[in-house]
Design a protein around this motif. Structure first.
Motif, PDB file in Angstrom:
ATOM      1  N   GLY A 137       0.795  -1.234   0.000  1.00  0.00           N
ATOM      2  CA  GLY A 137       0.000   0.000   0.000  1.00  0.00           C
ATOM      3  C   GLY A 137       0.822   1.275   0.000  1.00  0.00           C
ATOM      4  O   GLY A 137       0.284   2.364   0.250  1.00  0.00           O
ATOM      5  N   ALA A 138       2.128   1.192  -0.309  1.00  0.00           N
ATOM      6  CA  ALA A 138       3.008   2.368  -0.201  1.00  0.00           C
ATOM      7  C   ALA A 138       2.572   3.518  -1.114  1.00  0.00           C
ATOM      8  O   ALA A 138       2.853   4.679  -0.811  1.00  0.00           O
ATOM      9  CB  ALA A 138       4.446   1.970  -0.518  1.00  0.00           C
ATOM     10  N   GLY A 242       0.397   6.181  -7.815  1.00  0.00           N
ATOM     11  CA  GLY A 242      -0.867   5.894  -7.155  1.00  0.00           C
ATOM     12  C   GLY A 242      -1.406   7.085  -6.395  1.00  0.00           C
ATOM     13  O   GLY A 242      -0.832   8.187  -6.438  1.00  0.00           O
ATOM     14  N   SER A 243      -2.492   6.859  -5.666  1.00  0.00           N
ATOM     15  CA  SER A 243      -3.182   7.948  -4.972  1.00  0.00           C
ATOM     16  C   SER A 243      -2.329   8.565  -3.860  1.00  0.00           C
ATOM     17  O   SER A 243      -2.536   9.714  -3.487  1.00  0.00           O
ATOM     18  CB  SER A 243      -4.504   7.435  -4.392  1.00  0.00           C
ATOM     19  N   GLU A 244      -1.338   7.803  -3.347  1.00  0.00           N
ATOM     20  CA  GLU A 244      -0.549   8.308  -2.210  1.00  0.00           C
ATOM     21  C   GLU A 244       0.922   8.565  -2.554  1.00  0.00           C
ATOM     22  O   GLU A 244       1.704   8.905  -1.681  1.00  0.00           O
ATOM     23  CB  GLU A 244      -0.577   7.295  -1.055  1.00  0.00           C
ATOM     24  N   GLY A 245       1.308   8.325  -3.802  1.00  0.00           N
ATOM     25  CA  GLY A 245       2.723   8.554  -4.126  1.00  0.00           C
ATOM     26  C   GLY A 245       3.168   7.821  -5.372  1.00  0.00           C
ATOM     27  O   GLY A 245       2.355   7.283  -6.133  1.00  0.00           O
ATOM     28  N   VAL A 246       4.477   7.800  -5.550  1.00  0.00           N
ATOM     29  CA  VAL A 246       5.048   7.219  -6.762  1.00  0.00           C
ATOM     30  C   VAL A 246       6.336   6.478  -6.395  1.00  0.00           C
ATOM     31  O   VAL A 246       7.065   6.884  -5.471  1.00  0.00           O
ATOM     32  CB  VAL A 246       5.287   8.339  -7.811  1.00  0.00           C
ATOM     33  N   LEU A 247       6.582   5.356  -7.064  1.00  0.00           N
ATOM     34  CA  LEU A 247       7.811   4.585  -6.842  1.00  0.00           C
ATOM     35  C   LEU A 247       8.457   4.297  -8.193  1.00  0.00           C
ATOM     36  O   LEU A 247       7.748   4.086  -9.189  1.00  0.00           O
ATOM     37  CB  LEU A 247       7.491   3.245  -6.165  1.00  0.00           C
ATOM     38  N   ARG A 248       9.783   4.281  -8.200  1.00  0.00           N
ATOM     39  CA  ARG A 248      10.483   4.055  -9.468  1.00  0.00           C
ATOM     40  C   ARG A 248      11.605   3.041  -9.284  1.00  0.00           C
ATOM     41  O   ARG A 248      12.276   3.045  -8.259  1.00  0.00           O
ATOM     42  CB  ARG A 248      11.129   5.347  -9.984  1.00  0.00           C
ATOM     43  N   VAL A 249      11.828   2.236 -10.331  1.00  0.00           N
ATOM     44  CA  VAL A 249      13.072   1.468 -10.440  1.00  0.00           C
ATOM     45  C   VAL A 249      13.851   2.101 -11.577  1.00  0.00           C
ATOM     46  O   VAL A 249      13.359   2.179 -12.713  1.00  0.00           O
ATOM     47  CB  VAL A 249      12.815  -0.030 -10.720  1.00  0.00           C
TER      48      VAL A 249
END
Ligand SMILES: NC(=O)c1ccc[n+]([C@@H]2O[C@H](COP(=O)([O-])OP(=O)(O)OC[C@H]3O[C@@H](n4cnc5c(N)ncnc54)[C@H](O)[C@@H]3O)[C@@H](O)[C@H]2O)c1
Length: 325
Positions: A137-138, A242-249
């Protein structure tokens, strides 16, 4: 576990090195029609060598096969593995003809053997950490997935000819990864393809430059940009939003020089994914040793091919295609 390696080409060499250095594995046989040119390598690995891949299935000394021969041979060797009761790690794609793939799945129901499909990127630690964070859910509710998959240089035309086309050969890694990352099977695809790099690829009826958009059942959208050439080096970036943030590789830099000098900035695929290939082999050996089903398995191979077929059809006919499994 005694392995026979079928096809000692670009990716076969990666598997050969990993098998030879694995404490629970032994590279028993290498099978490749080019065997006479491979004698030195076979000696180096302490493996016997044959020009006739069929013979490994009759050899009681072989426990498992790695199928890293051209894509058009995969189904024949998977069927031979089922008929001889040998576990199989089969390179992607499982096949390029969905009817043959589905017939093979039915055969595997009657003659079950452990089968892993070589979507090694699932075993990459960075992608796995991304998946764990998304699942935890991050980023809140997933809304978009953006992917770049660009090879440093186009493959040979000989390779392209039997590859099944760029969607089934290359982009398929990320069709599988998208399913694994999100836990969803895309329901609709819209794809474009161009030939901008090697006219020979166009003459083979294939593309070297593509864009794919996919819709997931949840409504989340995915965009995959692919190219057969990247002058900066291998490109394998993923961003999830997403609704709470973003993650990247990100891509792995070739060195830490700042600013980077012109030329190649990112390490090539065999190095970028060397840990993924090792983890893949570990996971296969562990599954076979504990009598559990290797993951990703044949059903993952079938589903990713269905998505690739739909993308191919969309690009050819310039329309959006609903995907049914
Ligand atoms: N997982 C990945 O990232 C990845 C990367 C590259 C290739 N692949 C897949 O691996 C397979 C091989 O690709 P490659 O790039 O190593 O190709 P390659 O052309 O470099 O090597 C293929 C090898 O198979 C041998 N061969 C040819 N016909 C054969 C047959 N009938 N039986 C056994 N061996 C045969 C060739 O002599 C050659 O040594 C393809 O299916 C490809 O899609 C996967």
């Amino acid at each position: 576990m005694n392995f026979a390696l079928i096809g000692l080409g670009r990716v076969g060499r990666v598997h050969a090195a990993n098998i030879a250095s694995h404490p629970q594995a032994n590279l028993h046989t290498i099978a490749d029609p080019r065997a006479p040119q491979l004698e030195e390598l076979a000696r180096w690995y302490g493996a016997s060598l044959t020009t006739e891949p069929e013979t490994v299935f009759a050899d009681p000394g072989v426990d498992a096969v790695v199928i890293s021969s051209p894509t058009t041979t995969h189904i024949d060797y998977l069927q031979a593995a089922a008929q001889s009761g040998k576990a199989a790690l089969c390179e992607k794609p499982m096949g390029i003809d969905i009817d043959r793939v589905e017939r093979c799945l039915r055969l595997l129901e009657d003659l079950p053997i452990p089968v892993m499909i070589g979507f090694h990127r699932r075993h990459d630690p960075s992608y796995a950490a991304l998946r764990d964070s998304v699942r935890a859910g991050a980023i809140g509710r997933l809304e978009q997935v953006m992917v770049h998959v660009r090879d440093p240089a186009p493959p040979t035309l000989e390779y392209v000819r039997v590859s099944g086309g760029v969607f089934r050969d290359s982009v398929i890694h990320y069709f599988d990864l998208l399913r694994w990352l999100t836990g969803e099977d895309p329901v609709s695809v819209s794809a474009f393809g161009s030939c901008l790099i090697d006219p020979g690829i166009g003459l083979e009826g294939d593309y070297d430059t593509t864009l794919v958009n996919l819709r997931l059942p949840s409504g989340a959208l995915c965009h995959i940009a692919s190219s057969r050439r990247s002058v900066e080096g291998a490109d394998a970036r993923i961003e999830v939003f997403g609704s709470e943030g973003v993650l990247r590789v990100a891509n792995a830099p070739i060195n830490l020089l700042e600013p980077p000098v012109a030329g190649i900035r990112y390490i090539g695929f065999p190095t970028r994914f060397e840990e993924a290939f090792r983890n893949e082999l570990n996971s296969f050996i562990e599954a076979v040793s504990t009598s559990s089903s290797p993951v990703p398995g044949p059903e993952d191979g079938r589903r990713s091919l269905i998505i690739a077929d739909a993308a191919t059809s969309s690009a050819l006919n310039s329309n959006a295609v609903d995907i049914r499994y």
